[in-house]
Design an enzyme around this catalytic site. Structure first.
Site, PDB file in Angstrom:
ATOM      1  N   ASP A 174       0.765  -1.319  -0.055  1.00 15.62           N
ATOM      2  CA  ASP A 174       0.034  -0.158  -0.040  1.00 15.62           C
ATOM      3  C   ASP A 174       0.888   1.171  -0.156  1.00 15.62           C
ATOM      4  O   ASP A 174       1.763   1.330   0.823  1.00 15.62           O
ATOM      5  CB  ASP A 174      -0.963  -0.031   1.414  1.00 15.62           C
ATOM      6  CG  ASP A 174      -1.938   0.836   1.336  1.00 15.62           C
ATOM      7  OD1 ASP A 174      -2.961   0.616   1.312  1.00 15.62           O
ATOM      8  OD2 ASP A 174      -1.643   2.319   1.077  1.00 15.62           O
ATOM      9  N   ASP A 207      -3.792   2.333  -5.370  1.00 13.99           N
ATOM     10  CA  ASP A 207      -2.643   2.350  -4.644  1.00 13.99           C
ATOM     11  C   ASP A 207      -2.184   1.252  -3.914  1.00 13.99           C
ATOM     12  O   ASP A 207      -1.338   1.221  -2.944  1.00 13.99           O
ATOM     13  CB  ASP A 207      -2.386   3.634  -3.934  1.00 13.99           C
ATOM     14  CG  ASP A 207      -2.866   3.422  -2.375  1.00 13.99           C
ATOM     15  OD1 ASP A 207      -3.955   2.934  -2.105  1.00 13.99           O
ATOM     16  OD2 ASP A 207      -2.237   3.850  -1.396  1.00 13.99           O
ATOM     17  N   GLU A 208      -2.991  -0.167  -4.094  1.00  8.60           N
ATOM     18  CA  GLU A 208      -2.721  -1.020  -3.192  1.00  8.60           C
ATOM     19  C   GLU A 208      -2.972  -2.401  -3.887  1.00  8.60           C
ATOM     20  O   GLU A 208      -3.652  -2.369  -4.953  1.00  8.60           O
ATOM     21  CB  GLU A 208      -3.487  -1.032  -1.751  1.00  8.60           C
ATOM     22  CG  GLU A 208      -4.842  -1.151  -2.104  1.00  8.60           C
ATOM     23  CD  GLU A 208      -5.667  -1.395  -0.848  1.00  8.60           C
ATOM     24  OE1 GLU A 208      -5.432  -2.221   0.062  1.00  8.60           O
ATOM     25  OE2 GLU A 208      -6.591  -0.439  -0.731  1.00  8.60           O
TER      26      GLU A 208
HETATM   27  P1  TTP Z   1      -5.233   5.172   1.186  1.00  8.12           P
HETATM   28  O1  TTP Z   1      -4.254   4.224   0.929  1.00  8.12           O
HETATM   29  O2  TTP Z   1      -6.326   4.765   1.967  1.00  8.12           O
HETATM   30  O3  TTP Z   1      -4.337   6.332   1.849  1.00  8.12           O
HETATM   31  P2  TTP Z   1      -3.297   6.947   1.564  1.00  8.12           P
HETATM   32  O4  TTP Z   1      -2.513   6.225   0.652  1.00  8.12           O
HETATM   33  O5  TTP Z   1      -3.326   8.380   0.927  1.00  8.12           O
HETATM   34  O6  TTP Z   1      -2.414   6.873   2.821  1.00  8.12           O
HETATM   35  P3  TTP Z   1      -1.568   5.929   3.649  1.00  8.12           P
HETATM   36  O7  TTP Z   1      -0.372   6.284   3.600  1.00  8.12           O
HETATM   37  O8  TTP Z   1      -2.469   5.888   4.983  1.00  8.12           O
HETATM   38  O9  TTP Z   1      -2.276   4.407   2.727  1.00  8.12           O
HETATM   39  O10 TTP Z   1      -6.023   5.528  -0.198  1.00  8.12           O
HETATM   40  C1  TTP Z   1      -5.129   5.607  -1.282  1.00  8.12           C
HETATM   41  C2  TTP Z   1      -5.523   7.121  -2.256  1.00  8.12           C
HETATM   42  O11 TTP Z   1      -7.033   7.089  -2.238  1.00  8.12           O
HETATM   43  C3  TTP Z   1      -5.251   8.358  -1.347  1.00  8.12           C
HETATM   44  O12 TTP Z   1      -4.075   8.867  -1.726  1.00  8.12           O
HETATM   45  C4  TTP Z   1      -6.481   9.240  -1.851  1.00  8.12           C
HETATM   46  C5  TTP Z   1      -7.652   8.288  -2.342  1.00  8.12           C
HETATM   47  N1  TTP Z   1      -8.593   8.521  -1.018  1.00  8.12           N
HETATM   48  C6  TTP Z   1      -9.615   9.379  -1.363  1.00  8.12           C
HETATM   49  O13 TTP Z   1      -9.598  10.130  -2.226  1.00  8.12           O
HETATM   50  N2  TTP Z   1     -10.475   9.319  -0.387  1.00  8.12           N
HETATM   51  C7  TTP Z   1     -10.457   8.872   0.916  1.00  8.12           C
HETATM   52  O14 TTP Z   1     -11.424   9.062   1.835  1.00  8.12           O
HETATM   53  C8  TTP Z   1      -9.381   7.986   0.871  1.00  8.12           C
HETATM   54  C9  TTP Z   1      -9.250   6.957   2.196  1.00  8.12           C
HETATM   55  C10 TTP Z   1      -8.492   7.846   0.154  1.00  8.12           C
HETATM   56 MG    MG Z   2      -2.285   4.141   0.562  1.00 10.44          MG
END
Ligand code: TTP
Ligand code: MG
Length: 371
Positions: free
Chosen positions: A18, A116-117
């Protein structure tokens, strides 16, 4: 008797990757002046009166209490000096594609879960230590080639791998071998189980269940009354049991490439060269993934940010670069009206996968798997 890190328990070895603060990380990569600053990607805060929410924010912004899905006005109140940026979805999709290509590269079964995962089933590596080596290289590759960090979890099940990748963020790598699963899960709050939200968390708390260990030890009969069929799943997940497989999705809906010219251009040679590069990359991807396309789309953004899109849908499926080239050049001729081009995009959609049986029957370069 176990040898030297061999995977003698025959357990699966699942990796979950992720990206860290993904959208914000891409912004910090593209604009190095934002590195180390609180960066908030989301709606326009309009000096604190803006509507809409935070998509994500850098870890520096998280120190101010800013979080994904928070109203942008609240984020502004928490840190008015943060760098507030609108999302650039095309760019995030482009980097995501590169990342997923890196993750796919060692050839393990692969499942992209979101932008992103992704999960990889690395069981065929044979041992956790060998899988760890490969995973560390993937992590380095993502950092070197895309300029962003990710967090990894390696574990015997998908859910434990996902909990593990979230355990140490950003830039973490948490490895939980089979014997370590119960002691890893037990102290964690139930909230760490993917899918448990406010409502389930509150209901569990009423029963005195706060940690995953509490949930694992709770009598299943007591859970059944409250959670019905979900009780069994919850109880199993808490005990580290999860048979769900890493599933290759056949669901790639489209493939696209976009590029921005260093300087806006109306030079046909430069535009055709750029287009040719994208055709080549998508062509390679089609062959590698055994995909056929039916629709070609060209998108140009001209000076002044005017965006024009035109698509052509063919009668049959194709996979050869000549057809992409013919369609793309025709569409470009129709769209290009002399204004300088800033950004050029090529998309293939209406995709269809050629199955293994058809692969034997048809030659690989120009056949079609039926309409
Ligand atoms: P996530 O992997 O949940 O978050 P992240 O990568 O920003 O942070 P982390 O380091 O905690 O993993 O989500 C991936 C992308 O999805 C994030 O960069 C933006 C988008 N997203 C939204 O647009 N709205 C949301 O509520 C969430 C949780 C994510
Ligand atoms: Mg992320």
């Amino acid at each position: 008797m176990a040898f030297d890190g061999e995977n003698t328990l025959n357990s699966r070895i699942i990796l979950h990757a992720d990206m860290d603060c993904f959208y914000a990380a891409v912004e910090m990569h593209d604009y190095s002046q934002y590195v180390g600053k609180p960066v908030v990607v989301g709606a326009d805060p309009q000096g604190g009166t803006g509507r809409g929410v935070v998509s994500t924010c850098s870890y520096e912004a998280r120190e101010y209490g800013i979080r994904s899905a928070m109203p942008i006005s609240q984020a502004y109140r928490l840190c008015p000096d943060a760098v507030f940026l609108r999302p650039r979805m095309d760019r995030y999709a482009e980097i995501s594609e590169e990342i997923m290509d890196i993750l796919r590269s060692p050839g393990f079964r692969f499942e992209q879960v979101s932008i992103d995962e992704a999960f990889l089933d690395m069981s065929s590596a044979g041992s956790f230590s060998r899988a760890q080596n490969v995973a560390e290289n993937l992590k380095k590759g993502i950092n070197t080639r895309c300029g962003i960090t990710c967090s990894l979890g390696l574990a015997p099940t998908k859910i434990v791998a996902k909990i593990a990748s979230d355990f140490k963020k950003p830039n973490g790598f948490t490895i939980i071998e089979p014997a370590g699963v119960p002691s890893f899960l037990a102290p964690l709050p139930v909230r760490r189980i993917p899918g448990i939200g406010d409502k389930t968390e509150k209901e569990l708390q009423i029963l005195g269940i706060h940690t995953i260990g509490d949930l694992a030890a709770y009598d299943i009969q007591g859970l059944l009354g409250r959670f019905g069929r979900n009780a069994v799943i919850l109880h199993e997940v808490a005990r580290g049991i999860d048979g769900s497989e890493v599933v290759e999705r056949d669901g790639i809906k489209s493939l696209s490439k976009e590029m921005t010219f260093d300087k806006d251009t109306d030079e046909p040679g430069e535009i055709i060269t750029a287009l040719e590069g994208m055709i080549g990359e998508l062509g390679i991807f089609l062959v590698r993934e055994n995909l056929f396309f039916k629709t070609v789309t060209i998108r140009i953004r001209s000076e002044g940010f005017v965006t024009k899109t035109k698509a052509k849908t063919l009668i049959h499926y194709h996979k050869d670069v000549e057809t992409i080239r013919e369609c793309a050049q025709e569409l470009l001729r129709e769209l290009f009206r002399g204004a300088k081009i800033r950004r050029l995009g090529l998309r293939l959609s209406g995709l269809k996968k050629q199955d293994a049986r058809q692969r034997k029957l048809f030659s690989p370069d120009d056949s079609e798997p039926g309409d």
